[in-house]
Design a protein around this motif. Sequence first.
Motif, PDB file in Angstrom:
ATOM      1  N   PRO A   1      -5.389  -2.892  -9.840  1.00  0.00           N
ATOM      2  CA  PRO A   1      -6.636  -3.286  -9.179  1.00  0.00           C
ATOM      3  C   PRO A   1      -7.015  -2.290  -8.078  1.00  0.00           C
ATOM      4  O   PRO A   1      -6.155  -1.810  -7.331  1.00  0.00           O
ATOM      5  CB  PRO A   1      -6.324  -4.652  -8.570  1.00  0.00           C
ATOM      6  CG  PRO A   1      -5.105  -5.124  -9.281  1.00  0.00           C
ATOM      7  CD  PRO A   1      -4.365  -3.902  -9.727  1.00  0.00           C
ATOM      8  N   THR A   2      -8.293  -2.005  -7.986  1.00  0.00           N
ATOM      9  CA  THR A   2      -8.787  -1.029  -7.002  1.00  0.00           C
ATOM     10  C   THR A   2      -8.535  -1.507  -5.575  1.00  0.00           C
ATOM     11  O   THR A   2      -8.357  -0.694  -4.670  1.00  0.00           O
ATOM     12  CB  THR A   2     -10.290  -0.789  -7.221  1.00  0.00           C
ATOM     13  OG1 THR A   2     -10.488  -0.460  -8.594  1.00  0.00           O
ATOM     14  CG2 THR A   2     -10.806   0.347  -6.379  1.00  0.00           C
ATOM     15  N   VAL A   3      -8.489  -2.808  -5.382  1.00  0.00           N
ATOM     16  CA  VAL A   3      -8.277  -3.368  -4.045  1.00  0.00           C
ATOM     17  C   VAL A   3      -6.942  -2.928  -3.460  1.00  0.00           C
ATOM     18  O   VAL A   3      -6.778  -2.861  -2.246  1.00  0.00           O
ATOM     19  CB  VAL A   3      -8.378  -4.908  -4.101  1.00  0.00           C
ATOM     20  CG1 VAL A   3      -8.119  -5.541  -2.768  1.00  0.00           C
ATOM     21  CG2 VAL A   3      -9.728  -5.328  -4.641  1.00  0.00           C
ATOM     22  N   VAL A   4      -5.992  -2.578  -4.313  1.00  0.00           N
ATOM     23  CA  VAL A   4      -4.681  -2.114  -3.853  1.00  0.00           C
ATOM     24  C   VAL A   4      -4.831  -0.845  -3.019  1.00  0.00           C
ATOM     25  O   VAL A   4      -4.069  -0.605  -2.081  1.00  0.00           O
ATOM     26  CB  VAL A   4      -3.745  -1.883  -5.061  1.00  0.00           C
ATOM     27  CG1 VAL A   4      -2.465  -1.193  -4.653  1.00  0.00           C
ATOM     28  CG2 VAL A   4      -3.461  -3.198  -5.752  1.00  0.00           C
ATOM     29  N   PHE A   5      -5.831  -0.030  -3.344  1.00  0.00           N
ATOM     30  CA  PHE A   5      -6.018   1.236  -2.642  1.00  0.00           C
ATOM     31  C   PHE A   5      -6.714   1.088  -1.291  1.00  0.00           C
ATOM     32  O   PHE A   5      -6.694   2.012  -0.489  1.00  0.00           O
ATOM     33  CB  PHE A   5      -6.821   2.211  -3.510  1.00  0.00           C
ATOM     34  CG  PHE A   5      -6.090   2.622  -4.741  1.00  0.00           C
ATOM     35  CD1 PHE A   5      -5.015   3.490  -4.667  1.00  0.00           C
ATOM     36  CD2 PHE A   5      -6.459   2.130  -5.979  1.00  0.00           C
ATOM     37  CE1 PHE A   5      -4.323   3.867  -5.799  1.00  0.00           C
ATOM     38  CE2 PHE A   5      -5.774   2.500  -7.115  1.00  0.00           C
ATOM     39  CZ  PHE A   5      -4.708   3.369  -7.027  1.00  0.00           C
ATOM     40  N   ALA A   6      -7.341  -0.052  -1.041  1.00  0.00           N
ATOM     41  CA  ALA A   6      -8.101  -0.233   0.201  1.00  0.00           C
ATOM     42  C   ALA A   6      -7.253  -0.029   1.453  1.00  0.00           C
ATOM     43  O   ALA A   6      -7.657   0.722   2.350  1.00  0.00           O
ATOM     44  CB  ALA A   6      -8.775  -1.602   0.210  1.00  0.00           C
ATOM     45  N   PRO A   7      -6.068  -0.648   1.579  1.00  0.00           N
ATOM     46  CA  PRO A   7      -5.269  -0.413   2.786  1.00  0.00           C
ATOM     47  C   PRO A   7      -4.855   1.051   2.951  1.00  0.00           C
ATOM     48  O   PRO A   7      -4.841   1.583   4.070  1.00  0.00           O
ATOM     49  CB  PRO A   7      -4.045  -1.304   2.601  1.00  0.00           C
ATOM     50  CG  PRO A   7      -4.440  -2.325   1.611  1.00  0.00           C
ATOM     51  CD  PRO A   7      -5.460  -1.674   0.735  1.00  0.00           C
ATOM     52  N   LEU A   8      -4.534   1.704   1.831  1.00  0.00           N
ATOM     53  CA  LEU A   8      -4.151   3.119   1.908  1.00  0.00           C
ATOM     54  C   LEU A   8      -5.317   3.978   2.393  1.00  0.00           C
ATOM     55  O   LEU A   8      -5.134   4.889   3.210  1.00  0.00           O
ATOM     56  CB  LEU A   8      -3.685   3.614   0.542  1.00  0.00           C
ATOM     57  CG  LEU A   8      -2.407   2.967  -0.001  1.00  0.00           C
ATOM     58  CD1 LEU A   8      -2.171   3.392  -1.434  1.00  0.00           C
ATOM     59  CD2 LEU A   8      -1.225   3.331   0.871  1.00  0.00           C
ATOM     60  N   LEU A   9      -6.499   3.699   1.893  1.00  0.00           N
ATOM     61  CA  LEU A   9      -7.680   4.452   2.325  1.00  0.00           C
ATOM     62  C   LEU A   9      -7.978   4.203   3.802  1.00  0.00           C
ATOM     63  O   LEU A   9      -8.384   5.111   4.517  1.00  0.00           O
ATOM     64  CB  LEU A   9      -8.894   4.089   1.467  1.00  0.00           C
ATOM     65  CG  LEU A   9      -8.847   4.578   0.029  1.00  0.00           C
ATOM     66  CD1 LEU A   9     -10.037   4.022  -0.755  1.00  0.00           C
ATOM     67  CD2 LEU A   9      -8.841   6.088  -0.023  1.00  0.00           C
ATOM     68  N   ARG A  10      -7.797   2.968   4.253  1.00  0.00           N
ATOM     69  CA  ARG A  10      -8.030   2.652   5.673  1.00  0.00           C
ATOM     70  C   ARG A  10      -7.070   3.427   6.566  1.00  0.00           C
ATOM     71  O   ARG A  10      -7.445   3.943   7.604  1.00  0.00           O
ATOM     72  CB  ARG A  10      -7.853   1.155   5.934  1.00  0.00           C
ATOM     73  CG  ARG A  10      -8.906   0.310   5.343  1.00  0.00           C
ATOM     74  CD  ARG A  10     -10.156   0.435   6.157  1.00  0.00           C
ATOM     75  NE  ARG A  10     -11.123  -0.533   5.644  1.00  0.00           N
ATOM     76  CZ  ARG A  10     -12.393  -0.434   5.839  1.00  0.00           C
ATOM     77  NH1 ARG A  10     -12.883   0.558   6.534  1.00  0.00           N
ATOM     78  NH2 ARG A  10     -13.203  -1.316   5.361  1.00  0.00           N
ATOM     79  N   VAL A  11      -5.801   3.497   6.155  1.00  0.00           N
ATOM     80  CA  VAL A  11      -4.802   4.213   6.948  1.00  0.00           C
ATOM     81  C   VAL A  11      -5.090   5.710   6.939  1.00  0.00           C
ATOM     82  O   VAL A  11      -5.043   6.377   7.981  1.00  0.00           O
ATOM     83  CB  VAL A  11      -3.374   3.917   6.425  1.00  0.00           C
ATOM     84  CG1 VAL A  11      -2.360   4.846   7.050  1.00  0.00           C
ATOM     85  CG2 VAL A  11      -3.007   2.460   6.697  1.00  0.00           C
ATOM     86  N   CYS A  12      -5.394   6.256   5.768  1.00  0.00           N
ATOM     87  CA  CYS A  12      -5.593   7.709   5.644  1.00  0.00           C
ATOM     88  C   CYS A  12      -6.934   8.179   6.194  1.00  0.00           C
ATOM     89  O   CYS A  12      -7.015   9.246   6.802  1.00  0.00           O
ATOM     90  CB  CYS A  12      -5.478   8.127   4.183  1.00  0.00           C
ATOM     91  SG  CYS A  12      -3.837   7.903   3.509  1.00  0.00           S
ATOM     92  N   LEU A  13      -7.998   7.409   5.963  1.00  0.00           N
ATOM     93  CA  LEU A  13      -9.344   7.867   6.306  1.00  0.00           C
ATOM     94  C   LEU A  13      -9.985   7.128   7.470  1.00  0.00           C
ATOM     95  O   LEU A  13     -11.083   7.478   7.877  1.00  0.00           O
ATOM     96  CB  LEU A  13     -10.254   7.757   5.072  1.00  0.00           C
ATOM     97  CG  LEU A  13      -9.793   8.541   3.850  1.00  0.00           C
ATOM     98  CD1 LEU A  13     -10.676   8.225   2.651  1.00  0.00           C
ATOM     99  CD2 LEU A  13      -9.775  10.030   4.124  1.00  0.00           C
ATOM    100  N   GLY A  14      -9.348   6.086   7.963  1.00  0.00           N
ATOM    101  CA  GLY A  14      -9.898   5.353   9.097  1.00  0.00           C
ATOM    102  C   GLY A  14     -10.898   4.292   8.682  1.00  0.00           C
ATOM    103  O   GLY A  14     -11.049   3.978   7.513  1.00  0.00           O
ATOM    104  N   TYR A  15     -11.602   3.738   9.672  1.00  0.00           N
ATOM    105  CA  TYR A  15     -12.527   2.637   9.431  1.00  0.00           C
ATOM    106  C   TYR A  15     -13.977   3.088   9.311  1.00  0.00           C
ATOM    107  O   TYR A  15     -14.875   2.275   9.250  1.00  0.00           O
ATOM    108  CB  TYR A  15     -12.422   1.605  10.561  1.00  0.00           C
ATOM    109  CG  TYR A  15     -11.161   0.794  10.468  1.00  0.00           C
ATOM    110  CD1 TYR A  15     -11.103  -0.320   9.661  1.00  0.00           C
ATOM    111  CD2 TYR A  15     -10.029   1.149  11.186  1.00  0.00           C
ATOM    112  CE1 TYR A  15      -9.953  -1.070   9.562  1.00  0.00           C
ATOM    113  CE2 TYR A  15      -8.872   0.411  11.094  1.00  0.00           C
ATOM    114  CZ  TYR A  15      -8.837  -0.708  10.282  1.00  0.00           C
ATOM    115  OH  TYR A  15      -7.694  -1.440  10.178  1.00  0.00           O
ATOM    116  N   GLY A  16     -14.224   4.362   9.274  1.00  0.00           N
ATOM    117  CA  GLY A  16     -15.586   4.868   9.239  1.00  0.00           C
ATOM    118  C   GLY A  16     -16.213   4.791   7.859  1.00  0.00           C
ATOM    119  O   GLY A  16     -15.700   4.176   6.928  1.00  0.00           O
ATOM    120  N   VAL A  17     -17.337   5.463   7.753  1.00  0.00           N
ATOM    121  CA  VAL A  17     -18.107   5.489   6.513  1.00  0.00           C
ATOM    122  C   VAL A  17     -17.334   6.185   5.401  1.00  0.00           C
ATOM    123  O   VAL A  17     -17.410   5.785   4.232  1.00  0.00           O
ATOM    124  CB  VAL A  17     -19.467   6.187   6.759  1.00  0.00           C
ATOM    125  CG1 VAL A  17     -20.235   6.379   5.474  1.00  0.00           C
ATOM    126  CG2 VAL A  17     -20.284   5.397   7.762  1.00  0.00           C
TER     127      VAL A  17
END
Length: 186
Positions: free
Chosen positions: A140-156
């Motif tokens: 599921p793509t949702v699995v990647f959401a926390p990783l993206l938040r950690v790596c790329l931050g909370y921005g756009v």
Amino acid sequence: SCYTTSRSAPVGGGHRVGGSGREAGGLRGERITRVKLSRSGWREAIPGFTSIVSVLALWERLVRVFAVSPIVLPAPSRIATENARRPEVLAWHSLVTMYEAVSGLLIGAAFAIVISLLITEIPLFRRAIYPLILIKQVVPTVVFAPLLRVCLGYGVTSKVVFSAIMFFFPFVVSACHVLSRLRWAV
């Protein structure tokens, strides 16, 4: 009332507009006819409307009965009141969300087209990459959401990348199937 067009030849020769080959209300060979929405059409919409109203009423009632904090789950009436009081906030956030979604869609589509062409045209690339893409479809793509938040931050950026990932993989699989069929058709 609604309007619809039909492709049949106009009855009685139609009305020509200034010799341009266009008929009144449409292109050549097109008629515009008026269509009334029948009572049965309205009756078909009633169950959907009723279910939406029922869900909103149940939501409102449960929030009030269980005294749920508005921070956790605001009541529909509170959401509507806030949107009516400050419509510019809803408009701004809608535009930002639209920007993030469309940007991700365009980026995902661009990468997907390139990868699909490479997969279709280069057999070694297909054998190396296509299994990874299919495996990613299972996760599921949702699995990647926390990783993206950690790596790329909370921005756009993280939101655009997330929407690009969501769009990329299904598009690659579909495009590969279409391109491989086109290759055999040509």
